[in-house]
Design a protein around this motif. Structure first.
Motif, PDB file in Angstrom:
ATOM      1  N   VAL A  60       3.116  19.405  -6.655  1.00  0.00           N
ATOM      2  CA  VAL A  60       2.201  18.357  -6.235  1.00  0.00           C
ATOM      3  C   VAL A  60       2.579  17.936  -4.819  1.00  0.00           C
ATOM      4  O   VAL A  60       3.696  17.496  -4.572  1.00  0.00           O
ATOM      5  CB  VAL A  60       2.277  17.156  -7.191  1.00  0.00           C
ATOM      6  N   GLN A  61       1.648  18.078  -3.894  1.00  0.00           N
ATOM      7  CA  GLN A  61       1.931  17.746  -2.506  1.00  0.00           C
ATOM      8  C   GLN A  61       1.386  16.363  -2.167  1.00  0.00           C
ATOM      9  O   GLN A  61       0.200  16.081  -2.381  1.00  0.00           O
ATOM     10  CB  GLN A  61       1.314  18.778  -1.566  1.00  0.00           C
ATOM     11  N   LEU A  62       2.264  15.533  -1.644  1.00  0.00           N
ATOM     12  CA  LEU A  62       1.892  14.202  -1.182  1.00  0.00           C
ATOM     13  C   LEU A  62       2.144  14.160   0.322  1.00  0.00           C
ATOM     14  O   LEU A  62       3.246  14.466   0.767  1.00  0.00           O
ATOM     15  CB  LEU A  62       2.725  13.129  -1.884  1.00  0.00           C
ATOM     16  N   VAL A  63       1.129  13.759   1.080  1.00  0.00           N
ATOM     17  CA  VAL A  63       1.236  13.781   2.541  1.00  0.00           C
ATOM     18  C   VAL A  63       1.147  12.367   3.067  1.00  0.00           C
ATOM     19  O   VAL A  63       0.117  11.710   2.934  1.00  0.00           O
ATOM     20  CB  VAL A  63       0.138  14.656   3.159  1.00  0.00           C
ATOM     21  N   GLU A  64       2.233  11.925   3.677  1.00  0.00           N
ATOM     22  CA  GLU A  64       2.317  10.568   4.196  1.00  0.00           C
ATOM     23  C   GLU A  64       2.044  10.529   5.690  1.00  0.00           C
ATOM     24  O   GLU A  64       2.280  11.499   6.402  1.00  0.00           O
ATOM     25  CB  GLU A  64       3.719  10.011   3.936  1.00  0.00           C
ATOM     26  N   SER A  65       1.621   9.351   6.137  1.00  0.00           N
ATOM     27  CA  SER A  65       1.458   9.136   7.576  1.00  0.00           C
ATOM     28  C   SER A  65       1.571   7.650   7.859  1.00  0.00           C
ATOM     29  O   SER A  65       1.459   6.825   6.946  1.00  0.00           O
ATOM     30  CB  SER A  65       0.105   9.664   8.056  1.00  0.00           C
ATOM     31  N   GLY A  66       1.826   7.317   9.121  1.00  0.00           N
ATOM     32  CA  GLY A  66       1.754   5.935   9.540  1.00  0.00           C
ATOM     33  C   GLY A  66       3.058   5.278   9.946  1.00  0.00           C
ATOM     34  O   GLY A  66       3.047   4.117  10.311  1.00  0.00           O
ATOM     35  N   GLY A  67       4.171   5.972   9.876  1.00  0.00           N
ATOM     36  CA  GLY A  67       5.429   5.344  10.265  1.00  0.00           C
ATOM     37  C   GLY A  67       5.573   5.233  11.772  1.00  0.00           C
ATOM     38  O   GLY A  67       4.709   5.671  12.537  1.00  0.00           O
ATOM     39  N   GLY A  68       6.674   4.623  12.193  1.00  0.00           N
ATOM     40  CA  GLY A  68       6.937   4.473  13.618  1.00  0.00           C
ATOM     41  C   GLY A  68       7.749   3.229  13.909  1.00  0.00           C
ATOM     42  O   GLY A  68       8.377   2.659  13.012  1.00  0.00           O
ATOM     43  N   LEU A  69       7.696   2.821  15.152  1.00  0.00           N
ATOM     44  CA  LEU A  69       8.454   1.654  15.622  1.00  0.00           C
ATOM     45  C   LEU A  69       7.527   0.443  15.711  1.00  0.00           C
ATOM     46  O   LEU A  69       6.417   0.542  16.252  1.00  0.00           O
ATOM     47  CB  LEU A  69       9.064   1.949  16.991  1.00  0.00           C
TER      48      LEU A  69
END
Length: 119
Positions: A2-11
């Motif tokens: 099962v592939q979960l793709v995250e986004s949105g991190g940073g400083l």
């Protein structure tokens, strides 16, 4: 797998906001509990928030009133809106699928996204 793709991190600066997103497979997303975990430097991974397939939400005490978990079943996506961020929120945040709401996550994990709260 099962592939979960995250986004949105940073400083982000203290007091700021950030939204994390996680896309899961369409075939299982709508029937699954979705969770966000985090691992702070030198700490164990901890359950931050969870949302059931029916929209019931749970949060760990340290983020209540500041973080909001939500889901969009049409987009197979779970979100974590983080407001009033503090330096102690600095961590790698992981999306997780499955498990028991508010108790423990399931066996499926995203790759993690780093959130750094610093001025």
């Amino acid at each position: 797998q099962v592939q979960l793709v995250e986004s949105g991190g940073g400083l982000v600066q203290p007091g700021g906001s950030m939204r994390l997103s996680c896309v899961a497979p369409e075939t299982i997303f709508s029937v699954s509990t979705m969770n966000w975990y985090r691992q702070r430097p030198g700490k164990q991974r901890e359950l931050v928030a969870g949302i059931s397939s029916g929209g019931i939400k749970r949060y760990t005490d340290s983020v209540k009133g500041r973080f909001t978990i939500s889901r969009d079943n049409a987009k197979n996506t779970v979100y974590l809106q983080m407001n009033s961020l503090k330096p102690e929120d600095t961590a790698v945040y992981y999306c997780n699928l499955g498990g028991i709401l508010g108790v423990r996550g399931g066996p499926h994990w995203g790759q993690g996204t780093l959130v750094t709260v610093s001025s």
